[in-house]
Structures are given as structure tokens and as C-alpha cells.
Design an enzyme around this catalytic site. Structure first.
Site, PDB file in Angstrom:
ATOM      1  N   SER A  47     -51.580 -44.128  12.706  1.00 51.15           N
ATOM      2  CA  SER A  47     -50.877 -43.265  13.654  1.00 51.15           C
ATOM      3  C   SER A  47     -50.435 -41.953  13.009  1.00 51.15           C
ATOM      4  O   SER A  47     -50.109 -40.998  13.716  1.00 51.15           O
ATOM      5  CB  SER A  47     -49.653 -43.991  14.227  1.00 51.15           C
ATOM      6  OG  SER A  47     -50.032 -45.158  14.925  1.00 51.15           O
ATOM      7  N   GLY A 241     -51.932 -45.870  17.732  1.00 52.57           N
ATOM      8  CA  GLY A 241     -52.912 -44.908  17.250  1.00 52.57           C
ATOM      9  C   GLY A 241     -52.324 -43.516  17.207  1.00 52.57           C
ATOM     10  O   GLY A 241     -51.196 -43.288  17.646  1.00 52.57           O
ATOM     11  N   CYS A 269     -47.517 -48.296  21.732  1.00 43.95           N
ATOM     12  CA  CYS A 269     -47.605 -46.919  21.232  1.00 43.95           C
ATOM     13  C   CYS A 269     -48.667 -46.123  21.996  1.00 43.95           C
ATOM     14  O   CYS A 269     -48.508 -45.861  23.180  1.00 43.95           O
ATOM     15  CB  CYS A 269     -47.857 -46.937  19.734  1.00 43.95           C
ATOM     16  SG  CYS A 269     -47.736 -45.315  18.944  1.00 43.95           S
ATOM     17  N   LEU A 270     -49.770 -45.751  21.347  1.00 47.45           N
ATOM     18  CA  LEU A 270     -50.841 -45.053  22.053  1.00 47.45           C
ATOM     19  C   LEU A 270     -51.381 -45.919  23.184  1.00 47.45           C
ATOM     20  O   LEU A 270     -51.709 -45.412  24.267  1.00 47.45           O
ATOM     21  CB  LEU A 270     -51.962 -44.683  21.077  1.00 47.45           C
ATOM     22  CG  LEU A 270     -53.146 -43.912  21.680  1.00 47.45           C
ATOM     23  CD1 LEU A 270     -52.704 -42.551  22.204  1.00 47.45           C
ATOM     24  CD2 LEU A 270     -54.266 -43.743  20.656  1.00 47.45           C
ATOM     25  N   GLN A 273     -49.260 -45.455  26.199  1.00 45.38           N
ATOM     26  CA  GLN A 273     -49.532 -44.190  26.887  1.00 45.38           C
ATOM     27  C   GLN A 273     -50.850 -44.252  27.659  1.00 45.38           C
ATOM     28  O   GLN A 273     -50.960 -43.724  28.770  1.00 45.38           O
ATOM     29  CB  GLN A 273     -49.545 -43.057  25.863  1.00 45.38           C
ATOM     30  CG  GLN A 273     -48.210 -42.854  25.169  1.00 45.38           C
ATOM     31  CD  GLN A 273     -48.321 -42.056  23.884  1.00 45.38           C
ATOM     32  OE1 GLN A 273     -49.382 -41.520  23.558  1.00 45.38           O
ATOM     33  NE2 GLN A 273     -47.235 -41.967  23.137  1.00 45.38           N
ATOM     34  N   ASN A 311     -43.055 -44.382  16.148  1.00 42.64           N
ATOM     35  CA  ASN A 311     -43.927 -43.391  15.519  1.00 42.64           C
ATOM     36  C   ASN A 311     -44.825 -42.776  16.584  1.00 42.64           C
ATOM     37  O   ASN A 311     -45.939 -43.234  16.811  1.00 42.64           O
ATOM     38  CB  ASN A 311     -44.772 -44.031  14.414  1.00 42.64           C
ATOM     39  CG  ASN A 311     -45.739 -43.031  13.798  1.00 42.64           C
ATOM     40  OD1 ASN A 311     -45.563 -41.821  13.931  1.00 42.64           O
ATOM     41  ND2 ASN A 311     -46.777 -43.517  13.143  1.00 42.64           N
ATOM     42  N   GLY A 313     -45.572 -38.783  18.813  1.00 40.31           N
ATOM     43  CA  GLY A 313     -45.252 -37.394  19.120  1.00 40.31           C
ATOM     44  C   GLY A 313     -45.481 -37.043  20.570  1.00 40.31           C
ATOM     45  O   GLY A 313     -45.245 -35.902  20.985  1.00 40.31           O
ATOM     46  N   PHE A 314     -45.965 -38.013  21.352  1.00 36.64           N
ATOM     47  CA  PHE A 314     -46.186 -37.836  22.784  1.00 36.64           C
ATOM     48  C   PHE A 314     -45.424 -38.935  23.518  1.00 36.64           C
ATOM     49  O   PHE A 314     -45.127 -39.987  22.953  1.00 36.64           O
ATOM     50  CB  PHE A 314     -47.678 -37.905  23.125  1.00 36.64           C
ATOM     51  CG  PHE A 314     -48.478 -36.759  22.571  1.00 36.64           C
ATOM     52  CD1 PHE A 314     -48.832 -35.687  23.374  1.00 36.64           C
ATOM     53  CD2 PHE A 314     -48.875 -36.742  21.233  1.00 36.64           C
ATOM     54  CE1 PHE A 314     -49.563 -34.625  22.863  1.00 36.64           C
ATOM     55  CE2 PHE A 314     -49.603 -35.689  20.711  1.00 36.64           C
ATOM     56  CZ  PHE A 314     -49.947 -34.625  21.535  1.00 36.64           C
ATOM     57  N   HIS A 353     -43.143 -49.628  17.892  1.00 35.49           N
ATOM     58  CA  HIS A 353     -44.028 -50.476  17.095  1.00 35.49           C
ATOM     59  C   HIS A 353     -43.306 -51.777  16.767  1.00 35.49           C
ATOM     60  O   HIS A 353     -42.552 -51.827  15.797  1.00 35.49           O
ATOM     61  CB  HIS A 353     -44.392 -49.792  15.772  1.00 35.49           C
ATOM     62  CG  HIS A 353     -45.392 -48.713  15.884  1.00 35.49           C
ATOM     63  ND1 HIS A 353     -46.264 -48.378  14.873  1.00 35.49           N
ATOM     64  CD2 HIS A 353     -45.672 -47.851  16.880  1.00 35.49           C
ATOM     65  CE1 HIS A 353     -47.032 -47.369  15.249  1.00 35.49           C
ATOM     66  NE2 HIS A 353     -46.674 -47.027  16.465  1.00 35.49           N
ATOM     67  N   GLU A 355     -42.612 -54.831  14.824  1.00 36.87           N
ATOM     68  CA  GLU A 355     -43.023 -54.974  13.431  1.00 36.87           C
ATOM     69  C   GLU A 355     -42.973 -56.415  12.946  1.00 36.87           C
ATOM     70  O   GLU A 355     -42.041 -57.149  13.260  1.00 36.87           O
ATOM     71  CB  GLU A 355     -42.106 -54.138  12.521  1.00 36.87           C
ATOM     72  CG  GLU A 355     -42.122 -52.652  12.817  1.00 36.87           C
ATOM     73  CD  GLU A 355     -43.310 -51.949  12.203  1.00 36.87           C
ATOM     74  OE1 GLU A 355     -44.167 -52.634  11.617  1.00 36.87           O
ATOM     75  OE2 GLU A 355     -43.380 -50.718  12.310  1.00 36.87           O
TER      76      GLU A 355
END
Length: 382
Positions: A47, A241, A269-270, A273, A311, A313-314, A353, A355
Site C-alpha cells: 500500500s 493496495g 482498504c483499497l 473503496q 493506511n 490516501g483516498f 487494516h 492486523e
């Protein structure tokens, strides 16, 4: 011999320090991570592709490095920025000090700079492109030119760059203090077949699925829905990702087809989205993103607060959610959307995330919910 290093941001701000990694230059988006531990996991997290990571905790490298803590087969962070590198790496699991590890992986890194000042600058102005140059007499003008020339992460599809080249099986569970990393489990002992899309998957997330009885078929990011459906999965996992989810049209189209079935889908995460985009929502670039292991998130269903690793940024734009997406989690830092659940399908996702190691375990019940959906799907399909 101590070599100099220089970090230059696209706004012209300079930070002078010493090189602790490879000689050369690194260019990317400069972000900060507030985790106190887990620097090796951060460096090897896909990521972080095309990002220069600033670690806000002052002492980084205390416990050295070891092969078992790697989240992938290589270092994905573009560069590393820290305040202080300890002279001694002291831990019974240590096999190589951090500086040697960075040099072996050809990662440019800088130490002895004011990371508090850098972090405050990034918080106030937002994430910036930057360049680290390490070696004799670093050229500030050249570093600034490289920082300004970096195109940024907006609109960049990195999932297809960091994904696996070939499909593979994964049956290894999580590390324990008593036994370390276990041997791969027999597939006969893992009753649930889950196809995991690798958009930059972390090994510890895969291990958490195995801990719950899943045998994984990990597929490349651009694998078609038709290929996956032929594998007769009990569930589909969409991994974490890097970068912008919007250009990943191949993944969005595949997820749309999965949502026409009743196969459970779980995104992180990705993957979160991408599930939102496939359901009709939109995503936005954040000012400086979320990067750390101490982010409070409210579980709207259970009315509890979870401490999570983040983690990204979007983020998914809550105002764009269609009627068939229900909000399940929200950040207590800035109110951004952290979790969704389809109201018409067994599909849900989480922005953080969850963990296995080294971060918080509060989000582990999400995996249990995925298993519940799988069990219900299997019983209904019979």
C-alpha cells in the site's frame, strides 16, 4: 563513512540529515505514519508504493529486522524518513540491522531531521511530493526538480503493478510468540474456499483468514469475474493496495458481477473503496490521509470504539452513497467513512487494516462476520 542526505519537498522546504540507506535518490508522495512499532511491516506493505514514509516515533530501528515480519516479498515504500537510528538493534528475533536492510533492498533513507516539523507541515499543507537524495554533496536544485516532476498518486493505478504475477494458494496461519510462523496447514483442515484478489495484499491479513478456516486462492488484480466464479469460491476477499481506486476499472467491473450473485464479499482498504465504487459511490483524495496504528473508529452497529491501523490516501465520499449501502464505521479523527455494508447482498468492507501483527486487534470481528456470511451462503446453497 557517514554520507549526507537531503529531503526536498515540492514547495521548496529542505531537510538536511544523514543517509542510512542506499546511495541515490527516491521520489514520491511524502506521508507520515504515527505507529510506534512495525516499521518493517510498513516498509514491505504494498500500500506504500510510490510513497516516502515519515515515521513520527523518534527512535526507529531498535529491534532490527527479520524475514518473518515482512508483509510481502519486497520493500514497497519509495523511501524512509526518521528522526533517530539507534546504534544497537536489540531483539532475540533480529537478523539484520535496519540500515543494512535498507541498503540490501536499495532503499534511500534519511535520518537526523526534525520529523515533528515535517509532520506539522504535511498536516497543515497536505501530503506533498518530495525527493530524498543521499550521497556526497546532495544537489538541492535537482531534488526540487524531481519532486515537482513527480505526477502524484491521483489517477494512478498501482494495484496492477504490485499484484502477484500468478495465482497461488495460501494456507499459512499467524505468527505466535511460542511457535513463531507455523507450517502451512493442510487444505483438508480448512473448510472454506476463499478467492483473494491481490491488489497489494499483506501476508498478515491473509493469515487472519486462514486462522478462521479459509484456504485461499490468491489471484492477480486483473483476474476476470468469470475465472473466479469457475473456482466455486465460498467467499471473495478484496485486499488492501496502493493509490487511487478509480482507475481500477477492471476490478470494479469484476466486483459488479460478483454482486449479481449471493457469494459473500469482504473488502479491506483499497478493496473497501472498490466495493463502494462498484456499488455506485464515489471516492475522493484526502488532504494527508490516514497512516498509523492508533486511529479510533466508531462501530455504528455495536456502538463501540475500535483502535485501528490505517493506511490510505483516498476515502469513500459518504454523500455519494446509494440507498443500498449502509454506513457501519466512521473515523473519530475526522468523521470520514470507514465501513459499509450492502443492504441487499452479503457484501461489506472496512477502510482500515485489521492486523494480525503488530497492530491493534480490535477490528478482528470483521473477519468473524465474513465467516458467518460464508456459513450462511454454504447452507443456503445446499
Amino acid at each position: 563513512m557517514i554520507k549526507s542526505a537531503l529531503l526536498v519537498l515540492e514547495d521548496g522546504t529542505q531537510f538536511h540529515g544523514r543517509a542510512i540507506g542506499a546511495t541515490g535518490s527516491a521520489v514520491g508522495e511524502v506521508v507520515f505514519n504515527t505507529s510506534m512499532t512495525g516499521y518493517q511491516e510498513i516498509l514491505t506493505d504494498p500500500s506504500y508504493s510510490r510513497q516516502i514514509v515519515t515515521l513520527t516515533y523518534p527512535h526507529i530501528g531498535n529491534v532490527g529486522t527479520n524475514e518473518a515480519d515482512e508483509e510481502s516479498s519486497q520493500v514497497h515504500a519509495q523511501g524512509l524518513v526518521i528522526r533517530d537510528l539507534p546504534l544497537i538493534a536489540s531483539n532475540f528475533r533480529n537478523t539484520e540491522d535496519l540500515s543494512s536492510y535498507l541498503k540490501r533492498h536499495n532503499i534511500v533513507a534519511i535520518a537526523d531531521i526534525d520529523t515533528r516539523k515535517l509532520t506539522r507541515l504535511l498536516r497543515e499543507k497536505g501530503a506533498q511530493n518530495g525527493c530524498i537524495i543521499a550521497g556526497d554533496s546532495p544537489d538541492a536544485k535537482l531534488a526540487l526538480e524531481k519532486a515537482k516532476a513527480f505526477p502524484g498518486l491521483n489517477g494512478m493505478d498501482l494495484a496492477k503493478e504490485v499484484t502477484t504475477a500468478e495465482t497461488y494458494r495460501w494456507t499459512q496461519g499467524s505468527w505466535t510468540l511460542k511457535d513463531g510462523l507455523p507450517e502451512a496447514k493442510s487444505e483438508d483442515d480448512l473448510p472454506f474456499h476463499v478467492v483473494a484478489y491481490d491488489f497489494g495484499a499483506k501476508r498478515n491479513i491473509l493469515r487472519m483468514l486462514v486462522d478462521r478456516g479459509c484456504r485461499l486462492t490468491v489471484v492477480p488484480a486483473q483476474t476476470s469475474a468469470e475465472e473466479v466464479l469457475k473456482m466455486n469460491p465460498d467467499g471473495i476477499f478484496l485486499s488492501n493496495g496502493p493509490s487511487d481506486p478509480a482507475p481500477c476499472d477492471y476490478a470494479i467491473e469484476a466486483i459488479k458481477k460478483f454482486l449479481q450473485t449471493d457469494i459473500p464479499v469482504f473488502g479491506i482498504c483499497l478493496g473497501h473503496q472498490l466495493l463502494a465504487l462498484a456499488s455506485g459511490a464515489k471516492t475522493v483524495k484526502m488532504k494527508f490521509g490516514h497512516h498509523g496504528g492508533n486511529h479510533p473508529v466508531k462501530d455504528m452497529d455495536r456502538n463501540v470504539v475500535m483502535i485501528t491501523a490505517q493506511n490510505h490516501g483516498f476515502a469513500v465520499d459518504e454523500d455519494s452513497l446509494p440507498a443500498n449501502l449502509r454506513v457501519t464505521h466512521k473515523s473519530l479523527f475526522d468523521g470520514t467513512l470507514q465501513g459499509i455494508h450492502r443492504t441487499d447482498k452479503p457484501a461489506f468492507s472496512f477502510q482500515g487494516h485489521p492486523e494480525a501483527s503488530p497492530g491493534p486487534h480490535d477490528a478482528a470481528p470483521l473477519f468473524d462476520h465474513f465467516i458467518e456470511l460464508i456459513k450462511h451462503y454454504r447452507s443456503s446453497a445446499k
